[in-house]
Structure formats: C-alpha cells, structure tokens
Write a protein that holds these residues in place. Structure first.
Motif, short mmCIF file in Angstrom:
data_model
loop_
_atom_site.label_atom_id
_atom_site.label_comp_id
_atom_site.label_asym_id
_atom_site.label_seq_id
_atom_site.Cartn_x
_atom_site.Cartn_y
_atom_site.Cartn_z
N THR A 123 -5.79 2.34 -10.63
CA THR A 123 -5.73 1.27 -9.63
C THR A 123 -5.43 1.85 -8.25
O THR A 123 -4.46 2.59 -8.07
CB THR A 123 -4.67 0.22 -9.99
OG1 THR A 123 -4.96 -0.31 -11.29
CG2 THR A 123 -4.65 -0.90 -8.98
N ILE A 130 -11.90 -1.56 1.16
CA ILE A 130 -11.69 -1.56 -0.30
C ILE A 130 -13.02 -1.55 -1.04
O ILE A 130 -13.19 -0.88 -2.06
CB ILE A 130 -10.86 -2.79 -0.72
CG1 ILE A 130 -9.51 -2.82 0.02
CG2 ILE A 130 -10.65 -2.81 -2.22
CD1 ILE A 130 -8.58 -1.71 -0.33
N GLN A 131 -14.01 -2.27 -0.51
CA GLN A 131 -15.28 -2.45 -1.22
C GLN A 131 -16.01 -1.12 -1.43
O GLN A 131 -16.72 -0.95 -2.42
CB GLN A 131 -16.16 -3.42 -0.46
CG GLN A 131 -17.36 -3.91 -1.24
CD GLN A 131 -18.03 -5.09 -0.59
OE1 GLN A 131 -17.63 -5.52 0.49
NE2 GLN A 131 -19.04 -5.64 -1.23
N GLN A 153 -12.19 -5.83 -8.16
CA GLN A 153 -11.48 -5.71 -6.89
C GLN A 153 -10.99 -7.07 -6.42
O GLN A 153 -11.56 -8.11 -6.74
CB GLN A 153 -12.40 -5.09 -5.83
CG GLN A 153 -13.65 -5.89 -5.52
CD GLN A 153 -14.59 -5.15 -4.57
OE1 GLN A 153 -14.51 -3.95 -4.40
NE2 GLN A 153 -15.49 -5.89 -3.94
N THR A 164 -6.78 -4.49 -3.76
CA THR A 164 -6.72 -3.54 -4.85
C THR A 164 -8.11 -3.37 -5.46
O THR A 164 -8.94 -4.28 -5.42
CB THR A 164 -5.75 -4.01 -5.96
OG1 THR A 164 -6.21 -5.27 -6.48
CG2 THR A 164 -4.34 -4.16 -5.42
N LYS A 165 -8.34 -2.18 -6.01
CA LYS A 165 -9.58 -1.91 -6.73
C LYS A 165 -9.21 -1.18 -8.01
O LYS A 165 -8.51 -0.16 -7.96
CB LYS A 165 -10.53 -1.07 -5.87
CG LYS A 165 -11.95 -1.02 -6.43
CD LYS A 165 -12.92 -0.51 -5.41
CE LYS A 165 -14.37 -0.66 -5.87
NZ LYS A 165 -15.35 -0.27 -4.84
#
Length: 407
Positions: A123, A130-131, A153, A164-165
């Motif tokens: 994580t 984030i993407q 995500q 978060t991802k």
C-alpha cells in the motif's frame, strides 16, 4: 457558495467556478490557458428626456428598465516554469514518482501448504499523482508463481491531491520448504526536501509445508503433471492386416481436397490483413484515437441522454461537455494539456470546416459551460435543445473531416 470581496472600493460576490490539479509532464515554460465564459448581464438603460418630472419618475429603478447583454469573461493566463529533476543520486528503483509517500505491506499467511495461494499486499499512501503510481517489478525465488496484481485506489481532492493505492499480488507456492518474499523498494522525489527518498518493505519468510498426496509430489524436479503414463502414451503395434480393406470410389483430388487446400489460404490472407491493420493502429495512437473518437462520443451522448431524462442538469452538461471536448481532442490530435476551445476552432478552420458550423460549435460550448454553473429555469427544454444542437455539430464535423480525408 459565494463570498463577498472588495475590489477598487466596490463590493463583489465571488465564487469558485473550477479547480484543477495540474501535474506537468514536460520541462520549460508552460502556460495554463485562460477560461472563457459568455455571461448574460443585465444593464439598466436610462430613457432620454428633458429633465421633467415624468422622465425622472419613469427612470426610477422601480420600473426595471433593464436589458440583457452577453459579456465575455476571460481569466488571466498563468505561466509556469517546470524544472528538471536532479540527475544525481537517482535510485535504481525510481520510476518517476513525485510527492510525499509512505509504504506499508502485509502477507495473508506465513505458513502455507503447497499450491495454496497467499496474498502479498503493498500500500502506497501520500500526496501526489496517485493515479500514475506504479510499483517496480520484483522476482520471487524458485518455487513461487506470481500473478498480475489487483490494483485499487482511493483519491481525495480536498485541497490537495492525496490518497492511497493498493497492489494485491496473488502468490502460489509450488514447492515445499523455507522460502522468502524479498524486500520491495519504492523510490520517489520529494519536492519539499528536494531529494530522492527510497522506501522498502521488510522481507517475509514463508514456510511452505507439503500438501496432501493428491498427485502434486515431485520426482527429480518434475511434478506428476509433467509425466504421462507409458501405457497411455504408446499403443501396441498391429501384427495382422486381415482387417484391412481397399477403399473403392476414392477420388484423390476431388472438390473436398481443393476446398481443404484453398479455403485455409483465403482465411490466412484475411487473418494477415486483419493483423497488419491492428498492428498499424496499435503503432499509431493518433490514428487509433481518430477512428474511435466518434464511437466514444456516441457512448457519452447516450449517458448524457439518460441524465437528461432523469432531470440531472449538472450531470448532463458535465457529461456532454466531456463528450464534445474528448471528441475534438481525439479527432483533431490535440493533447489534453493543450486543449482549449480556441485551439479546436483553429484546427477546424485549418481543415476548411464550414464557418457556420464552427460558430455553432463555439456558441454551444459557451452555453454549455455557462449552464454547468448556472442551470436554466426551463431545464428540460434547454437540455433537449443543447443535445440536438451538439449532435448536429458533431455529425457535421464528422462528415466534413471524412470527406476531406477521402478527397
């Protein structure tokens, strides 16, 4: 919501129309194109007169002597200077991530049996794009099968882009013994500290126990899945020909023979042509986007129609605006970072698209952008009119560009 601000001694109502997070993808000076809106404004008009009491009476604001004019509002152009990342001290595990992140990991079990899967979860959490985050590949010791991760995500756009991802790797141990999932490294550049930072997960020792004797034991490094029984692999040799008979009426080169020879050749030729066309499209992203532009726009228009039927004005105008701009980006080969209404109009004019059609496009776009933030009272009628107008615009552009392409 609107707030009140003073500017040059006058009181104004102020509201935020649009917020966007920008992540530069190239170096040098970049410009953020201004936002342009056509806004209907009411202006009080005073009647001419001789200064007599009747003129003063009818010029009173009570009688609402106003007329509506279209005012074009345009924001300022923002200049940005994008600096390169430092070339010194770049860690081997760095793959372009910029921001501020933390890394955590977990395994679903440390004691497993052969052929029973376990999950290795990694994580990433923090601020940044984030993407586009990705994890570097890693190699497991012999005896493990690793599958492509399931990626999920959660992105928060409250002021700053954060979230978060999660990467979930499915791992299947095939051989019993003491194994280990190695440490996984992730590097990023922190713009506040102006340095590269490397995060790592701890190594995880895995105890793989022998499974039940269900045919998965190994013999000299080969599983039983790789070994066929001799009795099922080789048939006995026939020693007698008493049951063999000569076939009568057999034509050596009949219609069936030639069909079996020629039809596969035609099928092969068609397959090669189809493969070359797909390879050409895959190697030319602009051509692929060009050919799919109208299809994607049609799908978005169907979604907009559903929102219109449901009476969702904001959703309808947002969806139909995305359909139009997405179509223009793909059809005119305009990068998303450079897309603006003025740029699209210039490209259409270069392609000799009818001026009336271009004017209709500009008018519809401005009405659509205004309606997104100030929905009309006659919502259903305005939405239906906008839907029909934009449909005609896209159909007209599609026909014109198709004719120019084949001319």
């Amino acid at each position: 919501s609107l707030s009140t601000e003073m500017h040059n001694g006058k009181e104004y109502k102020v509201g935020v129309l649009k917020k966007a997070a920008l992540f530069p993808s190239q170096l040098g000076e970049l410009s953020v194109t201004p936002m342009v809106l056509s806004i209907p404004v009411q202006i009080q008009q005073r009647q001419g007169g001789n200064g007599n009491v009747f003129d003063q009476f009818f010029n009173d604001p009570f009688f609402n002597n106003y007329r509506t004019v279209n005012f074009t509002a345009k924001s300022n152009t923002i200049k940005l200077q994008v600096m390169p990342l430092p070339s010194k001290g770049v860690p081997p595990s760095f793959n372009g991530a910029v921001g501020d992140y933390s890394l955590s990991s977990a395994v679903s079990a440390v004691n497993v049996k052969e052929n029973n899967p376990l999950t290795f979860t990694v994580t990433l959490k923090g601020q940044g794009n984030i993407q586009l985050l990705s994890m570097p590949d890693f190699t497991l010791p012999t005896g493990f099968d690793k599958y492509e991760p399931k990626v999920s995500q959660q992105i928060s756009r409250d002021g700053t882009i954060s979230g978060t991802k999660t990467f979930e790797y499915l791992i299947v141990p095939r051989v019993a013994g003491k194994k280990e999932i190695p440490s996984l490294k992730f590097s990023y550049f922190n713009p506040e500290k102006r340095s590269y930072i490397t995060l790592s997960t701890p190594p995880y020792p895995i105890n793989v126990e022998p499974g039940a004797s269900t045919g998965n034991t190994t013999v000299a490094g080969y599983s039983k899945e790789d070994i066929k029984l001799l009795g099922e692999d080789i048939h006995y040799i026939k020693t007698s020909s008493s049951d063999l008979r000569k076939r009568v009426g057999f034509t050596e080169f009949g219609a069936g023979f030639w069909s079996a020879v020629v039809l596969p050749l035609f099928a092969l030729g068609g397959l090669i042509t189809w493969k070359r066309r797909n390879d050409k499209l895959a190697g030319n992203l602009e051509l692929l986007r060009y050919r799919r532009a109208e299809k994607i726009a049609r799908g978005r228009f169907k979604s907009a129609k559903k929102l219109m039927d449901a009476g969702d004005q904001r959703g309808f105008y947002a969806e139909i605006s995305q359909a139009l701009f997405g179509y223009l980006e793909d059809k005119l080969h305009i990068p998303k970072s450079e897309m603006s209404l003025d740029r699209a109009v210039d490209e259409l004019q270069k392609r000799s698209v009818d001026g009336e059609l271009v004017s209709s496009l500009r008018s519809c776009t401005e009405k659509c952008e205004f309606a997104r933030f100030a929905p009309a009272g006659d919502g259903a009628g305005a939405m239906n009119e906008m839907y029909n107008e934009l449909t005609k615009v896209i159909v007209g552009i599609e026909r014109t560009l198709s004719v120019k392409k084949h001319a």
